[in-house]
Design an enzyme around this catalytic site. Structure first.
Site, PDB file in Angstrom:
ATOM      1  N   GLU A  29      38.638  67.814  41.427  1.00  0.00           N
ATOM      2  CA  GLU A  29      37.970  66.550  41.778  1.00  0.00           C
ATOM      3  C   GLU A  29      38.650  65.348  41.126  1.00  0.00           C
ATOM      4  OE1 GLU A  29      33.913  66.275  40.336  1.00  0.00           O
ATOM      5  OE2 GLU A  29      34.495  66.698  38.277  1.00  0.00           O
ATOM      6  N   MET A  51      34.873  71.058  40.607  1.00  0.00           N
ATOM      7  CA  MET A  51      34.592  70.121  39.511  1.00  0.00           C
ATOM      8  C   MET A  51      35.616  70.249  38.376  1.00  0.00           C
ATOM      9  SD  MET A  51      30.496  70.079  38.976  1.00  0.00           S
ATOM     10  CE  MET A  51      29.455  68.938  39.876  1.00  0.00           C
ATOM     11  N   ASP A  66      36.871  71.142  29.067  1.00  0.00           N
ATOM     12  CA  ASP A  66      37.804  70.067  28.729  1.00  0.00           C
ATOM     13  C   ASP A  66      37.623  69.549  27.306  1.00  0.00           C
ATOM     14  OD1 ASP A  66      35.349  68.864  29.009  1.00  0.00           O
ATOM     15  OD2 ASP A  66      36.031  67.245  30.326  1.00  0.00           O
ATOM     16  N   ARG A 117      38.964  71.695  57.255  1.00  0.00           N
ATOM     17  CA  ARG A 117      37.575  71.482  56.834  1.00  0.00           C
ATOM     18  C   ARG A 117      37.526  71.303  55.324  1.00  0.00           C
ATOM     19  NH1 ARG A 117      37.134  70.921  61.376  1.00  0.00           N
ATOM     20  NH2 ARG A 117      35.793  71.897  62.913  1.00  0.00           N
ATOM     21  N   SER A 174      28.193  64.434  23.711  1.00  0.00           N
ATOM     22  CA  SER A 174      27.030  64.851  22.932  1.00  0.00           C
ATOM     23  C   SER A 174      27.431  65.203  21.498  1.00  0.00           C
ATOM     24  CB  SER A 174      26.386  66.086  23.566  1.00  0.00           C
ATOM     25  OG  SER A 174      26.032  65.812  24.891  1.00  0.00           O
ATOM     26  N   THR A 200      30.190  72.946  28.552  1.00  0.00           N
ATOM     27  CA  THR A 200      30.521  72.169  29.757  1.00  0.00           C
ATOM     28  C   THR A 200      31.316  73.057  30.695  1.00  0.00           C
ATOM     29  OG1 THR A 200      31.925  70.420  30.664  1.00  0.00           O
ATOM     30  CG2 THR A 200      32.520  71.184  28.492  1.00  0.00           C
ATOM     31  N   ASP A 243      33.460  72.054  32.640  1.00  0.00           N
ATOM     32  CA  ASP A 243      34.795  71.479  32.831  1.00  0.00           C
ATOM     33  C   ASP A 243      35.855  72.106  31.922  1.00  0.00           C
ATOM     34  OD1 ASP A 243      33.528  69.773  34.605  1.00  0.00           O
ATOM     35  OD2 ASP A 243      33.220  68.222  33.094  1.00  0.00           O
ATOM     36  N   ARG A 270      20.838  62.807  29.578  1.00  0.00           N
ATOM     37  CA  ARG A 270      21.732  61.815  28.981  1.00  0.00           C
ATOM     38  C   ARG A 270      20.832  60.745  28.406  1.00  0.00           C
ATOM     39  NH1 ARG A 270      25.142  63.669  33.247  1.00  0.00           N
ATOM     40  NH2 ARG A 270      26.855  64.734  32.201  1.00  0.00           N
ATOM     41  N   SER A 271      21.241  60.143  27.322  1.00  0.00           N
ATOM     42  CA  SER A 271      20.365  59.178  26.665  1.00  0.00           C
ATOM     43  C   SER A 271      21.141  57.940  26.252  1.00  0.00           C
ATOM     44  CB  SER A 271      19.727  59.817  25.419  1.00  0.00           C
ATOM     45  OG  SER A 271      19.060  58.840  24.655  1.00  0.00           O
ATOM     46  N   GLY A 302      25.439  67.292  30.653  1.00  0.00           N
ATOM     47  CA  GLY A 302      25.341  68.191  31.815  1.00  0.00           C
ATOM     48  C   GLY A 302      24.891  69.583  31.394  1.00  0.00           C
ATOM     49  N   GLY A 352      28.532  68.602  25.752  1.00  0.00           N
ATOM     50  CA  GLY A 352      29.952  68.296  25.917  1.00  0.00           C
ATOM     51  C   GLY A 352      30.450  67.391  24.794  1.00  0.00           C
ATOM     52  N   ASP A 353      31.672  66.864  24.965  1.00  0.00           N
ATOM     53  CA  ASP A 353      32.250  66.112  23.842  1.00  0.00           C
ATOM     54  C   ASP A 353      31.472  64.835  23.521  1.00  0.00           C
ATOM     55  OD1 ASP A 353      33.110  64.984  26.171  1.00  0.00           O
ATOM     56  OD2 ASP A 353      35.216  64.862  25.600  1.00  0.00           O
ATOM     57  N   GLU A 369      46.402  79.284  48.634  1.00  0.00           N
ATOM     58  CA  GLU A 369      47.784  78.933  48.963  1.00  0.00           C
ATOM     59  C   GLU A 369      48.202  77.655  48.245  1.00  0.00           C
ATOM     60  OE1 GLU A 369      45.646  80.139  51.497  1.00  0.00           O
ATOM     61  OE2 GLU A 369      46.752  81.982  51.050  1.00  0.00           O
ATOM     62  N   ARG A 409      36.019  67.122  36.205  1.00  0.00           N
ATOM     63  CA  ARG A 409      36.364  65.734  35.846  1.00  0.00           C
ATOM     64  C   ARG A 409      37.889  65.580  35.850  1.00  0.00           C
ATOM     65  NH1 ARG A 409      32.188  63.869  31.162  1.00  0.00           N
ATOM     66  NH2 ARG A 409      33.033  65.675  30.086  1.00  0.00           N
TER      67      ARG A 409
HETATM   68  P1  ADP Z   1      28.661  65.322  27.594  1.00  0.00           P
HETATM   69  O1  ADP Z   1      28.019  65.681  26.309  1.00  0.00           O
HETATM   70  O2  ADP Z   1      28.428  66.343  28.655  1.00  0.00           O
HETATM   71  O3  ADP Z   1      30.122  64.929  27.395  1.00  0.00           O
HETATM   72  P2  ADP Z   1      27.956  62.517  27.826  1.00  0.00           P
HETATM   73  O4  ADP Z   1      29.317  62.036  27.484  1.00  0.00           O
HETATM   74  O5  ADP Z   1      27.211  61.862  28.938  1.00  0.00           O
HETATM   75  O6  ADP Z   1      27.924  64.065  28.197  1.00  0.00           O
HETATM   76  O7  ADP Z   1      27.076  62.434  26.491  1.00  0.00           O
HETATM   77  C1  ADP Z   1      25.764  62.921  26.483  1.00  0.00           C
HETATM   78  C2  ADP Z   1      24.930  62.059  25.589  1.00  0.00           C
HETATM   79  O8  ADP Z   1      25.461  62.077  24.253  1.00  0.00           O
HETATM   80  C3  ADP Z   1      24.870  60.594  25.954  1.00  0.00           C
HETATM   81  O9  ADP Z   1      23.945  60.339  26.982  1.00  0.00           O
HETATM   82  C4  ADP Z   1      24.427  59.973  24.635  1.00  0.00           C
HETATM   83  O10 ADP Z   1      23.054  60.145  24.437  1.00  0.00           O
HETATM   84  C5  ADP Z   1      25.148  60.848  23.618  1.00  0.00           C
HETATM   85  N1  ADP Z   1      26.378  60.181  23.181  1.00  0.00           N
HETATM   86  C6  ADP Z   1      27.592  60.202  23.759  1.00  0.00           C
HETATM   87  N2  ADP Z   1      28.471  59.415  23.084  1.00  0.00           N
HETATM   88  C7  ADP Z   1      27.765  58.875  22.069  1.00  0.00           C
HETATM   89  C8  ADP Z   1      28.073  57.953  20.992  1.00  0.00           C
HETATM   90  N3  ADP Z   1      29.304  57.441  20.851  1.00  0.00           N
HETATM   91  N4  ADP Z   1      27.068  57.624  20.151  1.00  0.00           N
HETATM   92  C9  ADP Z   1      25.836  58.145  20.266  1.00  0.00           C
HETATM   93  N5  ADP Z   1      25.493  58.985  21.251  1.00  0.00           N
HETATM   94  C10 ADP Z   1      26.419  59.351  22.134  1.00  0.00           C
END
Ligand code: ADP
Length: 321
Positions: A223, A170, A130, A244, A105, A126, A128, A72-73, A11, A102-103, A188, A172
């Site tokens: 969320e 947000m 977190d 609302r 990545s 991130t 979040d 994301r990959s 993200g 984030g964690d 409140e 998570r």
């Molecule tokens: P964030 O980094 O925000 O926590 P994701 O958890 O979606 O987001 O991770 C982002 C990207 O990091 C994934 O799309 C993937 O390419 C890579 N990634 C996450 N976990 C792994 C893993 N265990 N091994 C290899 N690549 C990872």
């Protein structure tokens, strides 16, 4: 010349652009040749890796998002694609990486390091907030300010009309954004996964407040609880207020980076480059108790993030007063 690359993964957050600007300027300052990887780990695999120049980073410090894109990959989770990514970096002679993500990545890049010995320094990024091991992640301050602005605006309209406004933020599974936002916007109600709450006792308190003249409610819901609509209905049926829901959604990811964000981006990036130059090969730059320190991925992964106890105590007082 020593070559270094930067990429954004997962993200995007506001603060990435100031980090990218600092990366280019400080790399040149340190005698390094800076490269951009476009589109996160996807760009590493597809070899979208380009030499950076000063003009790439003019006019971006005040912009949210990331000039070099994020992604994301799924492919990067497979060994054969990580091999292709390593081949691409080796062909260019790049042996240092700065990762903003984030964690997930950060975990991914550490696996890549174990396999291919290409040094990295991670910058936790991130909204979040977190990630275990750091009290601050890039993007958080801007997100909090976006939520503050939205909540202040909602309060203007809420106070002119007898209504309950239920705002979902947000985070998570983490209630940090919701908690800090509720405390700083005078909500409140604040419901987050980390604090148990009792709707019956809240009902008693709110009905008493209504009797004493309260004519609107602002409720901030994390969320992660997944019950925003139910809380909105609860205000209608149990408290007797028209209600609302506002789901802030992706507006929380955007916005011009705040002053604090820009400064944190500059400091994170400077420390990350210094770490790589001083021989640290696989660490994450963290921020704790007003100091920067470095952690290995196993220290970050050893438990899940916990909100600071003092903040939680403030949150409990909001629910129990
Ligand atoms: P964030 O980094 O925000 O926590 P994701 O958890 O979606 O987001 O991770 C982002 C990207 O990091 C994934 O799309 C993937 O390419 C890579 N990634 C996450 N976990 C792994 C893993 N265990 N091994 C290899 N690549 C990872």
């Amino acid at each position: 010349m020593n070559k270094i690359a930067i990429l954004c993964s997962g993200g995007d957050v506001s603060g990435m652009n100031p980090a990218i600007k600092r990366f280019v300027e400080y790399s040149f300052n340190q005698g390094l040749e800076p490269y951009f990887v476009y589109g996160g780990y996807e760009g590493l695999i597809d070899n979208i890796i380009k030499k950076a120049v000063y003009s790439d980073v003019t006019g971006i410090i005040h912009r949210g998002g990331t000039k070099i894109y994020s992604a994301r990959s799924t492919r990067f989770t497979e060994k054969k694609y990580r091999q292709i990514a390593a081949d691409n970096l080796n062909a260019l002679g790049i042996d240092k990486l700065i990762i903003l993500g984030g964690d997930g990545s950060l975990r991914g890049i550490d696996i890549f390091f174990q396999e291919h010995n290409i040094a990295f320094c991670g910058i936790p990024s991130t909204i979040d907030n977190d990630i275990n091991g750091t009290q601050y992640c890039l993007g958080v301050d801007t997100a909090l300010n976006v939520i503050k602005m939205a909540t202040d605006n909602i309060r203007d309209t809420a106070s002119s009309f007898k209504r309950a406004f239920v705002i979902e933020v947000m985070g998570r599974d983490c209630g940090y954004l919701a908690l800090v936002s509720a405390l700083t916007s005078g909500a409140e109600m604040c419901l987050i996964p980390e604090i148990a709450y009792d709707l019956d006792s809240l009902k008693k308190r709110y009905l008493k407040e209504v009797e004493q003249g309260r004519n609107y409610f602002i409720a901030i819901i994390a969320e992660g609880l997944g019950n925003t609509k139910e809380i909105s209905s609860w205000f209608e049926t149990e408290i007797g207020f028209e209600s609302r829901v506002t789901t802030l959604g992706h507006i929380q990811r955007g916005g011009n980076p705040t002053v604090r964000e820009r400064l944190m981006a500059y400091q994170f990036t400077t420390y990350a480059i210094d770490a790589l130059l001083s021989g640290k090969r696989n660490t994450v730059i963290c921020y704790n108790n007003a100091n920067f320190d470095f952690k290995y991925i196993n220290e970050i992964n050893e438990k899940t993030y916990e909100i600071d106890k003092d903040l939680l105590a403030l949150g409990k007082s909001l629910l129990q007063k």
